[in-house]
Design an enzyme around this catalytic site. Structure first.
Site, PDB file in Angstrom:
ATOM      1  N   ASP A  67      14.500  40.976  33.747  1.00  0.00           N
ATOM      2  CA  ASP A  67      14.195  39.860  34.642  1.00  0.00           C
ATOM      3  C   ASP A  67      12.761  39.380  34.474  1.00  0.00           C
ATOM      4  OD1 ASP A  67      16.734  40.036  35.601  1.00  0.00           O
ATOM      5  OD2 ASP A  67      16.212  40.970  37.512  1.00  0.00           O
ATOM      6  N   ALA A  69      10.918  39.452  31.824  1.00  0.00           N
ATOM      7  CA  ALA A  69      10.789  38.677  30.585  1.00  0.00           C
ATOM      8  C   ALA A  69      11.352  37.273  30.781  1.00  0.00           C
ATOM      9  CB  ALA A  69      11.511  39.393  29.449  1.00  0.00           C
ATOM     10  N   TYR A  70      12.484  37.189  31.473  1.00  0.00           N
ATOM     11  CA  TYR A  70      13.060  35.866  31.753  1.00  0.00           C
ATOM     12  C   TYR A  70      12.095  35.023  32.583  1.00  0.00           C
ATOM     13  CZ  TYR A  70      16.093  32.270  33.715  1.00  0.00           C
ATOM     14  OH  TYR A  70      16.626  31.057  34.092  1.00  0.00           O
ATOM     15  N   ILE A 116      45.143  22.683  50.235  1.00  0.00           N
ATOM     16  CA  ILE A 116      46.226  23.535  49.757  1.00  0.00           C
ATOM     17  C   ILE A 116      47.000  24.029  50.965  1.00  0.00           C
ATOM     18  CG2 ILE A 116      46.819  25.646  48.502  1.00  0.00           C
ATOM     19  CD1 ILE A 116      44.236  25.340  46.944  1.00  0.00           C
ATOM     20  N   GLU A 146      44.118  33.533  42.144  1.00  0.00           N
ATOM     21  CA  GLU A 146      42.658  33.517  42.265  1.00  0.00           C
ATOM     22  C   GLU A 146      42.253  33.883  43.685  1.00  0.00           C
ATOM     23  OE1 GLU A 146      42.713  29.447  39.554  1.00  0.00           O
ATOM     24  OE2 GLU A 146      41.606  29.500  41.458  1.00  0.00           O
ATOM     25  N   LYS A 148      40.636  33.241  47.199  1.00  0.00           N
ATOM     26  CA  LYS A 148      40.370  32.024  47.979  1.00  0.00           C
ATOM     27  C   LYS A 148      38.997  32.194  48.632  1.00  0.00           C
ATOM     28  CE  LYS A 148      42.253  28.964  51.537  1.00  0.00           C
ATOM     29  NZ  LYS A 148      40.996  28.891  52.310  1.00  0.00           N
ATOM     30  N   ASP A 150      35.559  31.700  50.621  1.00  0.00           N
ATOM     31  CA  ASP A 150      35.161  31.124  51.907  1.00  0.00           C
ATOM     32  C   ASP A 150      33.774  30.517  51.739  1.00  0.00           C
ATOM     33  OD1 ASP A 150      35.181  30.391  54.537  1.00  0.00           O
ATOM     34  OD2 ASP A 150      34.696  32.380  55.318  1.00  0.00           O
ATOM     35  N   ARG A 169      33.342  18.010  49.134  1.00  0.00           N
ATOM     36  CA  ARG A 169      34.724  17.548  49.234  1.00  0.00           C
ATOM     37  C   ARG A 169      34.863  16.397  50.224  1.00  0.00           C
ATOM     38  NH1 ARG A 169      39.018  18.576  52.589  1.00  0.00           N
ATOM     39  NH2 ARG A 169      41.030  18.101  51.648  1.00  0.00           N
ATOM     40  N   GLU A 205      33.299  26.340  43.875  1.00  0.00           N
ATOM     41  CA  GLU A 205      33.003  26.759  45.234  1.00  0.00           C
ATOM     42  C   GLU A 205      31.580  27.270  45.300  1.00  0.00           C
ATOM     43  OE1 GLU A 205      35.126  27.374  49.101  1.00  0.00           O
ATOM     44  OE2 GLU A 205      35.725  26.482  47.194  1.00  0.00           O
ATOM     45  N   TYR A 257      36.803  26.781  39.147  1.00  0.00           N
ATOM     46  CA  TYR A 257      38.199  27.195  39.072  1.00  0.00           C
ATOM     47  C   TYR A 257      39.196  26.073  38.779  1.00  0.00           C
ATOM     48  CZ  TYR A 257      37.691  25.842  44.007  1.00  0.00           C
ATOM     49  OH  TYR A 257      37.392  25.181  45.169  1.00  0.00           O
ATOM     50  N   LYS A 372      48.689  29.256  41.810  1.00  0.00           N
ATOM     51  CA  LYS A 372      48.853  27.963  41.148  1.00  0.00           C
ATOM     52  C   LYS A 372      49.897  28.075  40.049  1.00  0.00           C
ATOM     53  CE  LYS A 372      43.928  26.884  41.737  1.00  0.00           C
ATOM     54  NZ  LYS A 372      42.638  26.692  41.022  1.00  0.00           N
ATOM     55  N   LYS A 396      47.063  33.569  52.787  1.00  0.00           N
ATOM     56  CA  LYS A 396      45.856  33.957  53.489  1.00  0.00           C
ATOM     57  C   LYS A 396      45.938  35.381  54.037  1.00  0.00           C
ATOM     58  CE  LYS A 396      43.411  30.876  55.440  1.00  0.00           C
ATOM     59  NZ  LYS A 396      42.811  29.891  56.384  1.00  0.00           N
ATOM     60  N   CYS A 487      12.870  26.361  80.996  1.00  0.00           N
ATOM     61  CA  CYS A 487      13.089  27.717  80.476  1.00  0.00           C
ATOM     62  C   CYS A 487      13.621  28.622  81.584  1.00  0.00           C
ATOM     63  CB  CYS A 487      11.774  28.270  79.933  1.00  0.00           C
ATOM     64  SG  CYS A 487      11.863  30.007  79.439  1.00  0.00           S
ATOM     65  N   CYS A 490      10.529  31.327  82.410  1.00  0.00           N
ATOM     66  CA  CYS A 490       9.234  30.959  82.991  1.00  0.00           C
ATOM     67  C   CYS A 490       9.233  29.601  83.682  1.00  0.00           C
ATOM     68  CB  CYS A 490       8.150  30.978  81.920  1.00  0.00           C
ATOM     69  SG  CYS A 490       8.288  29.658  80.700  1.00  0.00           S
ATOM     70  N   CYS A 503      11.218  26.554  74.463  1.00  0.00           N
ATOM     71  CA  CYS A 503      10.417  26.679  75.687  1.00  0.00           C
ATOM     72  C   CYS A 503       8.978  26.322  75.353  1.00  0.00           C
ATOM     73  CB  CYS A 503      10.503  28.107  76.220  1.00  0.00           C
ATOM     74  SG  CYS A 503       9.241  28.509  77.442  1.00  0.00           S
ATOM     75  N   CYS A 509       5.120  32.581  78.859  1.00  0.00           N
ATOM     76  CA  CYS A 509       6.518  32.937  79.112  1.00  0.00           C
ATOM     77  C   CYS A 509       6.691  34.415  78.809  1.00  0.00           C
ATOM     78  CB  CYS A 509       7.431  32.091  78.233  1.00  0.00           C
ATOM     79  SG  CYS A 509       9.168  32.539  78.323  1.00  0.00           S
TER      80      CYS A 509
END
Length: 756
Positions: A67, A69-70, A116, A146, A148, A150, A169, A205, A257, A372, A396, A487, A490, A503, A509
């Site tokens: 990492d 070096a990158y 879907i 695949e 699904k 979230d 979307r 996604e 996907y 699918k 699901k 508030c 207070c 507040c 407070c």
């Protein structure tokens, strides 16, 4: 094709002479030594190498360099681009974020992004399979399975292999233009690899990995912000930021996907005058690759609408979904390692059950699987409805949600004064955890939900995160909860910053004072306080004005409080005494400036050197500090403009309390080299270029990157550049070998050996 589409070899696609690939040469010449031609050549090699390493890391999960070096390659690329004005739109360096926008525009999707149909019942999934086979006259059907995800569904368009546009979307027909925000996601390539179609529109996604989400939430809490409720909401909010630099700071990732649309000049006959349905307008817009992105995508959308499909039949490898997923890594697009092709619907059901068993072990949130139909021709026959694809189905998982009743709504006051409404609930088991309270986030969220005391609500708990109210499922009250105008602790007025309520009482407070005291002692590593003790000290009036009061607490009086004794009181006194004169960075973190956690505080301390310089700085000066942007700089300036905060700082600086914070390690200064100018070329054994520059600057000299008539000495190390030596000869500048340079400094009284 293997059982997993990520079982791939890492194709090269880099120049054999590129020095920054398998064993990168990180010994860069000073950027000022490069001429225009050398800079252009180095930039091309660096861009090619960074893209290659991105591919190895994000797509193949098989990096070939460390990492660090990158990071060095990336920083060198940015440095050369900026110095020689060589930035281009699809350079890897564009991922740091572009200019803010006033609002997100909208764009039409090339192909509608439909939903879907779904169910959590296996019999419904079997019914889907029966419908598919019936529509296909009993033909055999293979499925691709695949996870699904979230997250947030996204459309991304590539033209001639270059990243051009990204959109959410939205309503399926149009979405928000989030091109610049998605550009910052490291797993989204700016250029495709390999033999790709001339125009490619893909669906993916955007998500935040679980481990990155937890780490980022910890950072938010450290700087006084409320944590995000769940990864999906965090990803959605991040992608819709108006400032891409904010998006770039957050740990977004992306899986791909689906091919939504693809067009290739050769496959469509554009190169030999061939004809194809709906292709005329696309060929005209393409015009050898000179079309604007908007014109070309508009033409492709019209073609897709006319032909009810967005993919050229002649494009190799896009005849099945499985082959499509197999092409994605070849193009540099990241797919999921758990994608699988199965022979029948029962195997698809087994896949879902298997995935459910490992769900908690995955580093991303999923809520089921997607099935699918594999064959593209069969998908075309099955078609779509106004809302759904007929060839796909979501099976699901049981929801990690439950329904219960809000028994009360309380408003909590945080350390920064933020007011957070919390729903108190009839206890309910959600995902194996008893939940009795859930966040309502802010007053705007309450109004959107229409939530109030007595309502029946659905509670969601996505992974190991804060439960929140997802929706009202049974309305048993009038209207929504009336958020207080003052508030609850207070009585100070409530002010708003967008949807967030605050507040205005500050440390007057008690709630804010409790949190501030807890945070203050935690940052300074004072044991024996904590939230419960902080609350007790405030309630008993021992800490009543601000956090500095903790140093005025009488040990004997403290020992008389419930839960305390002489020993614990004396222990706290010793802890407070041991915390006197803390490092400046710890002091700046502890006083509670919004968005200034330990890391930013350390950067501020290093930059300003002492507390007075920090306090006397202008607002613009804060933005000169690495890691401090306009938002954080504004918070610092606002905090220091507050007279009460200034008073707290001065009280803490008193020797009877915390005392003066210690500046970062003092830099020895002298004038032994005053008025002289040095330039360095080549490497000096045991020293970095920055170290030798800092050495001469500490003793009054100037260190510049180019030789001129004002230069006194050119220090020539190993592998020097020719440009500086030529300039030194032209201007009659003396050259020094490193040993002679250090000997000269020692003769003038500069302590070199202690700095080695």
């Amino acid at each position: 094709m293997a059982d997993s589409v990520s079982d791939l070899d890492g194709a090269g696609e880099v120049d054999d002479d590129n020095p920054y690939v398998t064993d990168p040469d990180l010994d860069f010449r000073d950027v000022g030594d490069l001429d225009e031609e050398e800079a252009r050549e180095q930039v091309e090699y660096l861009r090619e190498a960074v893209r290659f390493h991105d591919y190895r890391y994000y797509v193949l999960n098989d990096p070939v360099i460390a990492d660090r070096a990158y990071d060095r390659l990336f920083e060198r690329l940015r440095e050369v681009e900026e110095t020689f004005d060589l930035e281009i739109p699809d350079s890897p360096t564009r991922r740091v974020g572009g200019e803010p926008v006033e609002e997100l525009g909208t764009v039409e999707h090339v192909v509608p992004m439909l939903s879907i149909d779904s169910s959590g019942d296996a019999d419904d999934v079997r019914d889907f399979d029966e419908r598919v086979r019936r529509e296909l006259d009993g033909a055999d059907v293979t499925y691709v399975c695949e996870p699904k995800f979230d997250g947030l569904s996204i459309e991304i368009a590539y033209v001639d292999g270059r990243y051009e546009r990204a959109a959410t979307r939205g309503d399926g027909e149009t979405g928000e233009d989030v091109t610049e925000n998605v550009r910052t996601i490291e797993s989204v390539p700016q250029r495709l690899r390999g033999d790709h179609p001339d125009v490619l529109v893909v669906r993916g996604e955007v998500y935040i990995p679980k481990d990155a989400f937890q780490a980022y939430n910890r950072e938010r809490v450290e700087r006084g912000d409320d944590p995000f409720a769940n990864p999906r909401n965090a990803a959605a909010g991040t992608l819709r930021q108006l400032d891409p630099t904010v998006t770039a700071e957050r740990p977004l990732d992306c899986f791909f996907y689906d091919v939504l649309a693809a067009w290739d000049a050769e496959a469509s006959g554009a190169t030999d005058g061939g004809a194809g349905d709906g292709d005329d307008a696309v060929r005209e817009a393409w015009n050898g690759g000179d079309a604007s992105t908007a014109e070309l995508l508009d033409a492709l959308r019209e073609r897709s609408s006319a032909s009810a499909g967005g993919i050229d039949a002649g494009i190799e490898g896009l005849d099945t979904h499985w082959n499509e997923l197999g092409r994605f890594p070849d193009w540099g697009l990241k797919t999921n390692e758990r994608d699988r092709r199965v022979a029948d619907i029962e195997a698809a059901i087994d896949y879902r059950d298997e995935l459910r068993g490992v769900r908690e072990d995955l580093n991303y949130e999923i809520d089921g699987t997607v099935l699918k139909v594999d064959d593209r021709a069969q998908c075309e026959r099955l078609g779509i409805t106004s809302r759904y694809y007929r060839w796909a189905y979501a099976y699901k998982f049981p929801a990690r949600t439950e329904e219960t009743t809000i028994t009360d709504i309380v408003v909590q006051v945080g350390r920064t004064g933020r007011l957070t409404p919390v729903a108190l609930l009839q206890p309910v088991q959600v995902g194996g955890v008893t939940v009795s309270r859930a966040s309502l986030h802010n007053p705007e969220e309450i109004a959107d939900l229409g939530a109030n005391i007595g309502d029946e609500v659905r509670i969601e708990r996505a992974g190991d995160v804060i439960p929140y109210v997802d929706e009202v499922v049974g309305k048993h009250s009038e209207g929504s909860f009336d958020f207080p105008e003052t508030c609850p602790v207070c009585g100070s007025d409530v002010e708003y910053d967008g949807p967030i309520a605050f507040c205005t009482g500050g440390l007057a407070c008690d709630a804010q004072l409790v949190h501030a005291l807890d945070y203050f002692t935690e940052v300074l590593d004072v044991e024996g306080v904590g939230e419960a003790a902080a609350e007790q000290l405030v309630e008993e009036g021992l800490v009543s004005d601000d956090v500095a009061d903790i140093y005025d607490v009488d040990a004997e009086e403290l020992a008389g409080l419930e839960g305390w004794g002489e020993t614990s009181a004396q222990n706290l006194a010793r802890e407070l005494d041991a915390a006197r004169h803390p490092p400046l960075g710890d002091f700046l973190a502890a006083i509670g400036i919004p968005e200034v956690g330990p890391t930013v505080a350390a950067d501020l301390a290093s930059h300003f050197g002492d507390l007075d310089a920090f306090l006397d700085a202008d607002p613009d000066d804060y933005e000169d500090v690495d890691g401090v942007g306009p938002v954080v700089a504004g918070h610092i300036a606002e905090f220091l403009d507050n007279e009460r905060n200034r008073r707290v700082i001065e009280r803490l600086r008193d020797d009877s309390r915390l005392g003066e914070p210690e500046a970062p390690e003092a830099i020895e200064a002298g004038d032994e080299l005053a008025g002289e100018t040095y330039v360095f070329t080549g490497s000096v054994e045991g020293w970095t270029r920055d170290d030798v520059r800092e050495l001469v600057e500490r003793h009054g000299a100037n260190a510049t990157s180019s030789v001129s008539s004002n230069t006194d000495y050119l220090v020539v190390g190993e592998n020097p550049g020719s440009n500086k030596r030529d300039a030194a000869a032209e201007h009659d500048v003396a050259e020094l070998a490193p040993d002679d340079f250090f000997a000269m400094l020692a003769e003038r009284g500069v302590d070199v050996e202690s700095r080695r």
